[in-house]
Scaffold this motif. Structure first.
Motif, PDB file in Angstrom:
ATOM      1  N   ASP A  50       0.799  -1.224   0.000  1.00 20.88           N
ATOM      2  CA  ASP A  50       0.000   0.000   0.000  1.00 20.88           C
ATOM      3  C   ASP A  50       0.837   1.282   0.000  1.00 20.88           C
ATOM      4  N   GLN A  51       2.160   1.166  -0.079  1.00 20.59           N
ATOM      5  CA  GLN A  51       3.004   2.353  -0.003  1.00 20.59           C
ATOM      6  C   GLN A  51       2.761   3.315  -1.169  1.00 20.59           C
ATOM      7  N   ALA A  52       2.631   2.794  -2.379  1.00 13.51           N
ATOM      8  CA  ALA A  52       2.379   3.657  -3.542  1.00 13.51           C
ATOM      9  C   ALA A  52       1.031   4.372  -3.409  1.00 13.51           C
ATOM     10  N   MET A  53       0.028   3.680  -2.884  1.00 12.12           N
ATOM     11  CA  MET A  53      -1.278   4.306  -2.685  1.00 12.12           C
ATOM     12  C   MET A  53      -1.177   5.434  -1.661  1.00 12.12           C
ATOM     13  N   LEU A  54      -0.434   5.208  -0.561  1.00 12.89           N
ATOM     14  CA  LEU A  54      -0.262   6.250   0.442  1.00 12.89           C
ATOM     15  C   LEU A  54       0.468   7.459  -0.133  1.00 12.89           C
ATOM     16  N   GLU A  55       1.479   7.200  -0.946  1.00 16.86           N
ATOM     17  CA  GLU A  55       2.198   8.305  -1.581  1.00 16.86           C
ATOM     18  C   GLU A  55       1.282   9.074  -2.527  1.00 16.86           C
ATOM     19  N   GLY A  56       0.370   8.383  -3.180  1.00 15.59           N
ATOM     20  CA  GLY A  56      -0.608   9.057  -4.041  1.00 15.59           C
ATOM     21  C   GLY A  56      -1.530   9.973  -3.248  1.00 15.59           C
ATOM     22  N   VAL A  57      -1.954   9.525  -2.061  1.00 10.83           N
ATOM     23  CA  VAL A  57      -2.785  10.369  -1.189  1.00 10.83           C
ATOM     24  C   VAL A  57      -1.991  11.602  -0.766  1.00 10.83           C
ATOM     25  N   ALA A  58      -0.726  11.398  -0.375  1.00 17.34           N
ATOM     26  CA  ALA A  58       0.123  12.533   0.014  1.00 17.34           C
ATOM     27  C   ALA A  58       0.309  13.489  -1.160  1.00 17.34           C
ATOM     28  N   ASP A  59       0.503  12.943  -2.372  1.00 14.79           N
ATOM     29  CA  ASP A  59       0.662  13.793  -3.560  1.00 14.79           C
ATOM     30  C   ASP A  59      -0.557  14.692  -3.766  1.00 14.79           C
ATOM     31  N   ALA A  60      -1.756  14.128  -3.602  1.00 16.30           N
ATOM     32  CA  ALA A  60      -2.982  14.914  -3.813  1.00 16.30           C
ATOM     33  C   ALA A  60      -3.091  16.040  -2.792  1.00 16.30           C
ATOM     34  N   VAL A  61      -2.799  15.748  -1.531  1.00 19.22           N
ATOM     35  CA  VAL A  61      -2.896  16.771  -0.487  1.00 19.22           C
ATOM     36  C   VAL A  61      -1.830  17.846  -0.692  1.00 19.22           C
ATOM     37  N   LEU A  62      -0.592  17.435  -0.992  1.00 23.16           N
ATOM     38  CA  LEU A  62       0.483  18.410  -1.187  1.00 23.16           C
ATOM     39  C   LEU A  62       0.260  19.246  -2.447  1.00 23.16           C
ATOM     40  N   ALA A  63      -0.350  18.668  -3.481  1.00 21.70           N
ATOM     41  CA  ALA A  63      -0.664  19.437  -4.693  1.00 21.70           C
ATOM     42  C   ALA A  63      -1.672  20.541  -4.373  1.00 21.70           C
ATOM     43  N   ARG A  64      -2.652  20.232  -3.530  1.00 25.79           N
ATOM     44  CA  ARG A  64      -3.627  21.265  -3.123  1.00 25.79           C
ATOM     45  C   ARG A  64      -2.939  22.389  -2.356  1.00 25.79           C
ATOM     46  N   ALA A  65      -1.818  22.060  -1.673  1.00 25.86           N
ATOM     47  CA  ALA A  65      -1.075  23.078  -0.927  1.00 25.86           C
ATOM     48  C   ALA A  65      -0.064  23.811  -1.811  1.00 25.86           C
ATOM     49  N   GLY A  66       0.010  23.439  -3.094  1.00 25.24           N
ATOM     50  CA  GLY A  66       0.888  24.152  -4.022  1.00 25.24           C
ATOM     51  C   GLY A  66       2.235  23.500  -4.272  1.00 25.24           C
ATOM     52  N   LEU A  67       2.521  22.341  -3.688  1.00 32.73           N
ATOM     53  CA  LEU A  67       3.796  21.663  -3.925  1.00 32.73           C
ATOM     54  C   LEU A  67       3.662  20.743  -5.131  1.00 32.73           C
ATOM     55  N   ARG A  68       4.803  20.365  -5.715  1.00 33.57           N
ATOM     56  CA  ARG A  68       4.765  19.439  -6.852  1.00 33.57           C
ATOM     57  C   ARG A  68       5.818  18.360  -6.673  1.00 33.57           C
TER      58      ARG A  68
END
Length: 194
Positions: A58-76
């Motif tokens: 599930d590590q890739a899925m967790l990283e995907g969740v983090a990516d979505a939240v960080l993208a909303r905060a303006g990070l890439r």
């Protein structure tokens, strides 16, 4: 079934439904230890994995969740040229809630029949058992500066409500860059399950 008995059953059913509705919604305890300096929009980051996380399905899925939240905060996300590194770890512990030992109780029952017979019964209950144990899941998030290794943000979310790691990760990063340090209780939305 006579009328009085139906009313009692209806009253008991209503009381049980009200008790179920009065239960608090599931929640997570979130603790933020450090505040990030305001990161400019487009700040690049990469994911860091511990050796124990390499085989986690599930590590890739967790990283995907983090990516979505960080993208909303303006990070890439930029694995090749990051300024920050994010590390997400999940752990599950058994949490004990008080002993299941208790005081003995006595019950008395009286019965009768339409044939003229009757009975009396006495019961004695000794609760023995040990400790009630419930699993508690925790998600830790560390955001480090790649240049010097300094932690710029740390957050953790934990719950014993059965919340899955993805929900806890989203809660740990909720309001990223605008979240105050300290501990708070956050209601969980959505499906709560493993």
């Amino acid at each position: 079934m006579n009328r009085l008995r139906r009313r009692r059953l209806l009253g008991l059913s209503m009381a049980a439904m009200l008790a179920a509705c009065a239960a608090p919604p599931p929640s997570a305890t979130v603790q933020v230890f450090t505040l990030p300096a305001q990161l400019p929009p487009g700040t690049p980051y990469r994911h860091e994995r511990l050796p124990s996380q390499a085989a986690r399905p599930d590590q890739a899925m967790l990283e995907g969740v983090a990516d979505a939240v960080l993208a909303r905060a303006g990070l890439r996300r930029d694995e090749a040229n990051p300024r920050l590194a994010i590390q997400v770890t999940v752990s599950q512990d058994a949490v004990a809630y008080g002993p299941a030992w208790g005081f003995p109780s006595v019950g008395v029952g009286i019965g009768g029949s339409s044939w003229g017979g009757g009975s009396v019964g006495i019961g004695l209950n000794f609760p023995i058992g040990g400790t009630a144990v419930y699993p508690s899941q925790r998600v830790d998030v560390l955001l480090r500066d790649v240049a010097n290794g300094q932690v710029v943000f740390q957050s953790q979310a934990s719950s014993n409500s059965g919340a899955n790691a993805a929900i806890l990760l989203e809660v740990a990063l909720r309001d990223f860059q605008n979240v105050p340090p300290g501990m708070r209780l956050v209601p969980l939305a959505g499906p709560v399950g493993y």
